[in-house]
Structure formats: C-alpha cells, structure tokens
Enzyme design. Structure first.
Site, mmCIF file in Angstrom:
data_model
loop_
_atom_site.group_PDB
_atom_site.id
_atom_site.type_symbol
_atom_site.label_atom_id
_atom_site.label_comp_id
_atom_site.label_asym_id
_atom_site.label_seq_id
_atom_site.Cartn_x
_atom_site.Cartn_y
_atom_site.Cartn_z
ATOM 1 C CB SER A 1 -0.911 -0.069 1.026
ATOM 2 O OG SER A 1 -1.887 0.913 1.085
ATOM 3 C CG ASP B 1 -6.121 -1.730 -4.762
ATOM 4 O OD1 ASP B 1 -6.631 -0.915 -3.972
ATOM 5 O OD2 ASP B 1 -4.785 -1.787 -4.680
ATOM 6 C CG HIS C 1 -5.440 -2.173 -0.706
ATOM 7 N ND1 HIS C 1 -4.690 -1.550 -1.775
ATOM 8 C CD2 HIS C 1 -4.808 -1.595 0.288
ATOM 9 C CE1 HIS C 1 -3.932 -0.588 -1.240
ATOM 10 N NE2 HIS C 1 -3.964 -0.625 0.055
#
Ligand SMILES: *[C@@H]1O[C@H](CO)[C@@H](O)[C@H](O)[C@H]1NC(C)=O
Ligand SMILES: *[C@@H]1O[C@H](CO)[C@@H](O)[C@H](O)[C@H]1NC(C)=O
Ligand SMILES: *[C@@H]1O[C@H](CO)[C@@H](O)[C@H](O)[C@H]1NC(C)=O
Length: 411
Positions: free
Chosen positions: A194, A291, A358
């Site tokens: 991330s 995502d 994600h």
C-alpha cells in the site's frame, strides 16, 4: 454571497473528505492489525516480533510526525538466509494537510509512543519454511510507518510542531540496518504494501545505491502500490487532488526522481505510472486489478459518488451492477496498459490478478497457503520467489473479473 457559500461548502466537503479518508485509513490499518492476529493468520501462530525504537535517529532529525523516534521490528535470519535481508516499509495511508497530520500523530501511524509493541509477521515476512519457503530464514525487518508521507517527506510546520521527516527516517533506518549486518548482505529485497508499496518504488534505486560496488543482489517488490492517476465516477480526479495535498504538505518534491520531476509536476511524479519506467533496480509489481482501496478512495469516494449509487458496490462486489463492472473493468484495462512497457524489461516481474483485495504479500492466506490466489496455477509466493532467484520470468496478468476463481476477495 453565492461564491462565499460555495467556498464554505467546498471547504466543508474537503473537511469531510479528509475525515472520511482518515477514518477509512485508520480503519484499514486497524483491520490489518486485526487480521494479522486473526483468521487470515495460520492456526499455528509464530511468536510476534518485538519492536526496537531507533533512538539514535533523533539526532539526525529522523522522527515521526510527533517528534518521537522511528522504530522497526527485526527477526534475525539463519542458515542459508543469514546474509539475506528483507526490508519492509510498513503501509497505512497518508495524511494530506497539517491538520490531518496533526490528528495522525496521536496514533501509531504518527508516533512510536503509540505503537503496538510486538508485531505478527505473515506471508513474505513469515519465519515458517512451509508458509514462506524462499524467504523464511532471511533477516526480516518491518520499518514502522509514522511519517504519513510514504517515507519521502522533508519539512517541519513551525506553528504546530508537526514533523515531516519521512525521507530522513528511510535514510536512518537503512543506515542503521547496514551497520548491524546488512552491509555484508549477499541478497537484499526492499518491499512494502500500500503506502509502503509506493514507498518501495520511490526508494528502490536509493536502496540499491547503498550497496554500490558490492556483490549484493538487490531487488524490490511493491505490493498494492500501483495507485493510478484515474478518473473517478464523477469525472474528476479524487486521488490526484489528495496526492497533491500529500506532496505539498510533506515537501516530497525534492525527494522524487529527477528523471520524472524534470518534465512533470511533483504530484504526477508521486504516481507510479510516471516513475516505474525509470527504475533501474529489478522490481516486481504485485497488485489486484480491482484494488479495493482504490475503488473506495480513488474511483468512488463519497465526495465523487454524489447520489450514493456506488455505496453498495464499493462495499460488496456482488452488489455492483453491469455498468459499474464495466467501469471497473476499464480501470483494470488502464492498470494493464500502465505496466505494458514496464513488462518488457527482462529483470522486472508482474502479478496483476483480477481480485477485489488490497495487499496480498503479507498474509498467510494469500501468499503461499493451499488455495491462495494463482495465475496459471502459480501462486504469489512462488511467483515472487521464481522472479527473485531468477528461476523463471514472471509476467502474470489475469483475465478480467470474474474469471478467476482463486481470488480471496475482501468485499
Ligand atoms: C558474487 O556473488 C555470487 C553469488 O552470490 C558468487 O557466485 C560470486 O563469486 C561473487 N563474486 C565476487 C566477485 O565475490
Ligand atoms: C448501475 O449503477 C449506476 C451507477 O454507476 C447507476 O447510475 C445505474 O442507474 C445503475 N443501473 C441499474 C440498472 O441499476
Ligand atoms: C452483497 O450484495 C448482494 C447482492 O446485492 C446481497 O445479496 C448480499 O446479501 C450482500 N452481502 C452483504 C454481506 O452485504
């Protein structure tokens, strides 16, 4: 008068957006912590890894948002892995204004005074030979994220005392790790998920420069860091405006690659699509084409979803209607197009699967467990290992949703 009201409501909207993003980020991070100790972790738990506070970094001005020292967790390697190092830059969103960074410093994403002491390592960080056969016995380091600017900021807000020292934290952490053994590494891998995945891209060549003149194999892995400069559901660019705030607040421009800032504005150079082509160090991009963070915060954030038409879909993929799936598919196509040139380089690796998730490298269930996500029968852990050790080229791009039945959708 009308203009004033317009401005006030714009400000209010901006404030609410910040609040929503902050809550969402805190929630996502909190969920990450929960899942680290919960169902997504293997039943036979590994002991958590203790925290080390890097007090010596403070004299170099390398501090968290609140001025506290940075921190990391290290699980030492052994056997064939004793001279191999994974440096993982922790993720957890960003803050995009002095105000939101000021709030953030009251939590573990802005201050080492508020960090959980020990941390569970999973996926690529796991110490289990079964769960993580290629990296389990390496020295594995998690550098805690407490600057809010993907380890790339440089500045100080004198009025509030909020520190923007991400780049100094990065530098101090790597130098410290070099001093405790990493300088003689035969292998090194910079990774992150991330905001940490974006940080791994931004710092990849800087990482390999620390090993210049040495016989060290240096590579990078960016998980869920391929944030696209995309058009949202109301035709705006929500993530671009957000990143503009991050870049300006943190003073990131000076630490972005000059190969990009020489011809584009700084905000553009915070987007991976404008920098991946110039990264010299071998790098692997792992990302879900659907995502879920980007769906919620970039494509259909509340500020862009004016009549709430996306509210159900962004929380539950089975609630998306055909026109929404078409929109999401075009986002997937955009991601695939973004990595086209990148994919041409022999040394790079790719794994873009059509899942609603994600982050997939730090969880047992998605990394290398039975039934974990795969493309052409090859899972994520095996794909990254094959690429890192040069056992095979890996350029895996999935067919569009819903063709892949190996996904671990998180919505
Ligand atoms: C560099 O490392 C590789 C394996 O990691 C080894 O085979 C080679 O001999 C080393 N070269 C030098 C000059 O040390
Ligand atoms: C599908 O969702 C869109 C919002 O993206 C909405 O405008 C449209 O009315 C929906 N279509 C149906 C058939 O519900
Ligand atoms: C997701 O959406 C579907 C279809 O609208 C619905 O049947 C299902 O109950 C929803 N699931 C959850 C967990 O809300």
């Amino acid at each position: 008068m009308g203009e004033k009201v317009g401005m006030a409501s714009k400000l209010l909207e901006r404030f609410l957006l910040v609040l929503v993003v902050l809550v969402a980020t805190t929630q996502a991070a909190a969920d990450g912590h929960k899942s680290a100790g919960g169902a997504r972790r293997r039943a036979t738990a590994e002991p958590p890894v203790p925290i080390t506070i890097l007090t010596s970094a403070v004299e170099k001005g390398a501090v968290c948002l609140d001025g506290s020292p940075p921190a990391y967790h290290l699980d030492r390697g052994s056997g064939s892995g004793r001279n191999s190092w994974i440096v993982n830059l922790e993720g957890g969103g960003w803050c995009d204004s002095v105000l939101s960074c000021g709030w953030r410093k009251g939590g573990y994403l802005g201050s080492s005074l508020h960090m959980d002491k020990p941390m569970f390592f999973g996926g690529i960080m796991s110490a289990s030979a079964v769960d993580n056969p290629d990296f389990y016995n390496w020295n594995r380091v998690m550098v805690r994220y407490c600057d809010g600017g993907s380890f790339a900021g440089e500045g100080l807000d004198r009025a509030t005392g909020v520190c923007f020292r991400g780049q100094r934290i990065w530098d101090a952490a790597v130098r410290h790790l070099l001093s405790i053994g990493m300088a003689s590494a035969d292998r090194a891998l910079l990774t992150g998920c991330s905001a940490g995945g974006l940080a791994a891209m931004l710092h990849c060549d800087q990482f390999s420069a620390f090993f210049a003149g040495k016989n060290t194999t240096v590579k990078c892995l960016a998980d869920a860091g391929l944030f696209l400069d995309a058009v949202d559901v109301s035709g705006g660019r929500s993530l671009r405006s957000y990143f503009q705030g991050v870049v300006a607040t943190h003073g990131v421009a000076q630490n972005l690659p000059s190969s990009c800032t020489g011809h584009l504005d700084a905000t553009s150079c915070f987007f991976p699509q404008n920098i991946i082509g110039n990264i010299k160090t071998p790098i692997f991009l792992l990302n879900a084409a659907y995502d879920t963070w980007q769906l919620r915060e970039s494509l259909a954030p509340n500020g862009a979803d004016h009549n709430g038409a996306w509210r159900a879909c962004k929380l539950n993929r089975t609630a998306c209607n055909e026109s929404q799936l078409t929109f999401l598919r075009s986002f997937r196509d955009q991601m695939v197009a973004t990595v086209k040139d990148f994919s041409g380089s022999r040394s790079n690796g790719l794994f873009i699967n059509s899942c609603f998730i994600h982050g997939q490298s730090e969880m047992w269930a998605t990394w290398n467990a039975p039934g974990s996500p795969a493309i052409g029968n090859k899972g994520i852990g095996k794909s990254v290992g094959d690429w890192y050790f040069g056992r095979a080229q890996v350029k895996a791009i999935d067919c569009p949703y819903p063709c892949d039945n190996t996904c671990h959708h998180d919505i």
